[in-house]
Scaffold this motif. Structure first.
Motif, PDB file in Angstrom:
ATOM      1  N   CYS A 242      42.412 -57.049 -79.701  1.00  0.00           N
ATOM      2  CA  CYS A 242      42.927 -57.749 -80.425  1.00  0.00           C
ATOM      3  C   CYS A 242      42.460 -57.449 -81.876  1.00  0.00           C
ATOM      4  CB  CYS A 242      42.683 -59.372 -80.343  1.00  0.00           C
ATOM      5  SG  CYS A 242      41.171 -59.812 -79.963  1.00  0.00           S
ATOM      6  N   ARG A 243      43.291 -58.204 -82.886  1.00  0.00           N
ATOM      7  CA  ARG A 243      42.769 -57.995 -84.200  1.00  0.00           C
ATOM      8  C   ARG A 243      41.489 -58.811 -84.711  1.00  0.00           C
ATOM      9  NH1 ARG A 243      43.410 -61.656 -87.935  1.00  0.00           N
ATOM     10  NH2 ARG A 243      45.013 -62.928 -86.747  1.00  0.00           N
ATOM     11  N   GLN A 244      41.185 -59.899 -83.825  1.00  0.00           N
ATOM     12  CA  GLN A 244      39.895 -60.563 -84.164  1.00  0.00           C
ATOM     13  C   GLN A 244      38.606 -59.824 -83.779  1.00  0.00           C
ATOM     14  OE1 GLN A 244      42.900 -61.816 -83.272  1.00  0.00           O
ATOM     15  NE2 GLN A 244      43.334 -63.955 -83.954  1.00  0.00           N
ATOM     16  N   SER A 245      38.666 -59.175 -82.563  1.00  0.00           N
ATOM     17  CA  SER A 245      37.381 -58.462 -82.389  1.00  0.00           C
ATOM     18  C   SER A 245      37.210 -57.232 -83.196  1.00  0.00           C
ATOM     19  CB  SER A 245      37.338 -58.132 -80.849  1.00  0.00           C
ATOM     20  OG  SER A 245      38.531 -57.364 -80.517  1.00  0.00           O
ATOM     21  N   LEU A 246      38.333 -56.505 -83.647  1.00  0.00           N
ATOM     22  CA  LEU A 246      38.444 -55.442 -84.324  1.00  0.00           C
ATOM     23  C   LEU A 246      37.906 -55.691 -85.804  1.00  0.00           C
ATOM     24  CD1 LEU A 246      39.220 -52.516 -85.167  1.00  0.00           C
ATOM     25  CD2 LEU A 246      41.553 -53.349 -85.625  1.00  0.00           C
ATOM     26  N   GLU A 247      38.348 -57.067 -86.236  1.00  0.00           N
ATOM     27  CA  GLU A 247      37.972 -57.317 -87.438  1.00  0.00           C
ATOM     28  C   GLU A 247      36.288 -57.551 -87.423  1.00  0.00           C
ATOM     29  OE1 GLU A 247      41.946 -59.561 -89.242  1.00  0.00           O
ATOM     30  OE2 GLU A 247      40.373 -60.782 -88.720  1.00  0.00           O
ATOM     31  N   ALA A 248      35.866 -57.936 -86.432  1.00  0.00           N
ATOM     32  CA  ALA A 248      34.450 -58.319 -86.214  1.00  0.00           C
ATOM     33  C   ALA A 248      33.831 -57.178 -86.404  1.00  0.00           C
ATOM     34  CB  ALA A 248      34.169 -59.268 -85.222  1.00  0.00           C
ATOM     35  N   ILE A 249      34.161 -55.981 -85.878  1.00  0.00           N
ATOM     36  CA  ILE A 249      33.658 -54.747 -85.702  1.00  0.00           C
ATOM     37  C   ILE A 249      33.845 -54.059 -87.017  1.00  0.00           C
ATOM     38  CG2 ILE A 249      33.704 -52.496 -84.740  1.00  0.00           C
ATOM     39  CD1 ILE A 249      34.698 -53.804 -81.922  1.00  0.00           C
ATOM     40  N   THR A 250      34.722 -54.024 -87.580  1.00  0.00           N
ATOM     41  CA  THR A 250      35.147 -53.469 -88.938  1.00  0.00           C
ATOM     42  C   THR A 250      34.150 -53.988 -89.722  1.00  0.00           C
ATOM     43  OG1 THR A 250      37.277 -53.251 -88.246  1.00  0.00           O
ATOM     44  CG2 THR A 250      36.843 -52.601 -90.511  1.00  0.00           C
ATOM     45  N   ARG A 251      34.025 -55.398 -89.805  1.00  0.00           N
ATOM     46  CA  ARG A 251      33.243 -56.105 -90.913  1.00  0.00           C
ATOM     47  C   ARG A 251      31.751 -55.469 -90.735  1.00  0.00           C
ATOM     48  NH1 ARG A 251      35.385 -60.868 -89.942  1.00  0.00           N
ATOM     49  NH2 ARG A 251      33.930 -61.502 -88.218  1.00  0.00           N
ATOM     50  N   ALA A 252      31.441 -55.636 -89.516  1.00  0.00           N
ATOM     51  CA  ALA A 252      29.750 -55.279 -89.338  1.00  0.00           C
ATOM     52  C   ALA A 252      29.626 -53.608 -89.766  1.00  0.00           C
ATOM     53  CB  ALA A 252      29.540 -55.149 -87.673  1.00  0.00           C
ATOM     54  N   ARG A 253      30.515 -52.876 -89.474  1.00  0.00           N
ATOM     55  CA  ARG A 253      30.436 -51.337 -89.586  1.00  0.00           C
ATOM     56  C   ARG A 253      30.675 -51.200 -91.186  1.00  0.00           C
ATOM     57  NH1 ARG A 253      31.130 -47.415 -85.945  1.00  0.00           N
ATOM     58  NH2 ARG A 253      32.250 -46.091 -87.371  1.00  0.00           N
ATOM     59  N   ASN A 254      31.420 -52.298 -91.661  1.00  0.00           N
ATOM     60  CA  ASN A 254      31.213 -52.021 -93.367  1.00  0.00           C
ATOM     61  C   ASN A 254      30.101 -52.345 -94.119  1.00  0.00           C
ATOM     62  OD1 ASN A 254      33.797 -50.924 -93.470  1.00  0.00           O
ATOM     63  ND2 ASN A 254      34.622 -52.791 -93.687  1.00  0.00           N
TER      64      ASN A 254
END
Ligand code: URP
Ligand code: ZN
Ligand code: ZN
Length: 479
Positions: A242-254
């Motif tokens: 889902c978008r929510q877990s992807l956003e958590a990963i993307t935020r952390a990678r950024n």
């Protein structure tokens, strides 16, 4: 034993080029134009075809004892099905029951896997904690080639790992130079929602996704990521749906955190309408966790894959037949969770990724093979067609078409989540450990030919983390 793959186009993650590929004694020994076949060599005509590193599925569960039954594909049938679709290696999971020594469980899975026809390795799940787990994690990393530990944040009262265990295990993994992986769903929330939904009279498979909304996954992914950030350990989040877990990963990678994300072919291509099918068997066949999601989430996952915030594709191959799924006929909570796909991952991703222009061929290789090899530290033995690499290769016919069906697949399960999907682009030949094991629709495999693949602990991730930690070392205030 030699195999010459002649006249094809090699596609690696970094480039595409015309070359013949010679495999001898299980290894690639030459890559170049106009190679001659040694005496007695098998010649594979790859004219008009692509020659790619065999797929590596980083997430399977062959013959897993789970929810009162055992997954129907075992290490023999499951790895054979993988070869038929161009997947030459799996990373499966040792999942000890709580209170079982993890080393004992590891030995048990090694024994079960001896029948494999393709190479394999194991992530080991941490389902409980005591001093023996602490010690066994060390033994597994130092003596048994395990470099990844899995944590199920869901499946309360079974294999769920609470935050205290997560913290203990992440800390130990850091000491050992291992990577942590998580199934991110808030198990306490799922447990409560399941009860509420069941008590409302929703007892069928449609209750499954209602009890596992995307927020439940996003919360757990973010929690695991933040714990990993504080404890300074690399993290790999499995089956993001889902978008929510992807956003958590993307935020952390950024933010510069070393976090990786996996997506399943099923989550990219199957949507949540399957749970509203009025036929119990069909709906139950799709019960897996996290569940299939709406189109909005599927689009987000594709974007995550294209942007590189999700690095690997997997299947979470964990099959149960209709009679097993029927265990939950009157209560969706008892439907064994899991679906298949190890045989189809490459072809459905080629069809919907490469043929739609979402992925280049090189990106396809990266997300089906190379990134997994690099993240789990088996590159360049695996994940590339190059001299010195294992001769695990798929010869890919971009013109061949087929329609996927449970009637014709080699997976040992009576359902296929991609049923009826026509794909153009399939494996014509699969070479495993230097032998042609699949050619023109037929498998020629040898029970036990698969080898256990050691994965050493990490130097590079930890060197980077240590350098970073040195800059951030806390300093006592002088008073
Ligand atoms: O539903 C699933 N995914 N079954 C297999 C176990 C897991 O959670 O990965
Ligand atoms: Zn899972
Ligand atoms: Zn799984």
């Amino acid at each position: 034993m030699a195999v010459l793959i002649k006249g094809g186009t090699v596609v690696n993650a970094d480039r595409t080029f015309r070359a013949d590929v010679l495999c001898e004694d299980g290894l690639v020994t030459a890559v170049g134009e106009g190679l001659d076949a040694p005496g007695g060599a098998t010649v594979v005509d790859a004219g008009g075809q692509y020659v790619m590193p065999g797929g590596i599925d980083p997430h399977t569960h062959m013959q897993l004892p789970f929810m009162g039954t055992v997954a129907s594909d075992d290490f023999y049938s499951g790895t054979a099905a993988g070869l038929a679709g161009g997947t030459t290696m799996i990373i499966d999971f040792v999942i000890p029951s709580p209170q079982t020594r993890i080393l004992e469980a590891y030995q048990q899975w090694r024994e079960w896997a001896e029948k494999s026809v393709a190479d394999y390795s194991f992530h080991v799940a941490i389902t409980w904690w005591d001093e023996s787990v602490h010690a066994d994690m060390g033994t597994l990393v130092e003596n048994h080639g395990v470099n990844s530990f899995k944590h199920f944040m869901a499946y309360k009262n079974a294999i769920m790992c609470d935050d205290e265990t997560l913290v203990n295990s992440f800390t130990r993994a850091r000491e050992l130079g291992a990577i942590c992986t998580v199934h991110a769903e808030n198990g306490d929330l799922v447990f409560r929602l399941q009860k509420d939904i069941y008590d409302k009279g929703i007892t069928g498979p449609e209750g499954h996704p209602l009890s596992r909304p995307p927020e439940v996954e996003g919360e757990a992914a973010n929690r695991a990521i933040r714990i990993a950030e504080v404890l300074k350990v690399p993290l790999y989040v499995v089956h993001n749906s889902c978008r929510q877990s992807l956003e958590a990963i993307t935020r952390a990678r950024n933010e510069g955190q070393r976090v990786f994300g996996e997506v399943l072919a099923g989550h990219l291509l199957v949507d949540d309408s399957v749970y509203r099918n009025t036929d119990f068997e069909t709906a139950a066949a799709h019960v897996m966790s996290p569940p299939f999601r709406s189109a909005e989430h599927q689009a987000a996952l594709w974007r995550g894959l294209q942007a590189g915030n999700l690095q690997t594709t997997a299947t979470d191959h964990c099959c149960f037949c209709a009679d097993q799924k029927a265990m939950g006929k009157d209560d969706f909570r008892n439907i064994p969770n899991g679906t298949g796909g190890v045989e189809n991952r490459l072809e459905v991703l080629w069809e919907h990724g490469v043929r739609t222009g979402k992925l280049t061929m090189n990106e396809f290789v990266r997300v089906t093979s190379t990134n997994t090899a690099q993240i789990f530290n088996i590159y360049p033995r695996k994940g590339v067609v190059a001299v010195g690499a294992d001769a695990d290769i798929v010869v890919w016919d971009p013109e061949a078409s087929k329609t996927i069906s449970a009637k014709t697949h080699k997976q040992n399960v009576d359902y296929n989540i991609f049923e009826g999907m026509t794909v153009t682009g399939c494996a014509s030949h699969t070479i495993s450990n230097g032998k042609v094991v699949f050619a023109n629709g037929e498998l020629d495999v040898e029970r036990g030919a698969g080898r256990y693949v050691d994965r050493p602990a990490y130097a590079s991730y930890y060197e980077a983390l240590q350098l970073k930690a040195r800059y951030e070392e806390p300093v006592a205030v002088q008073r």
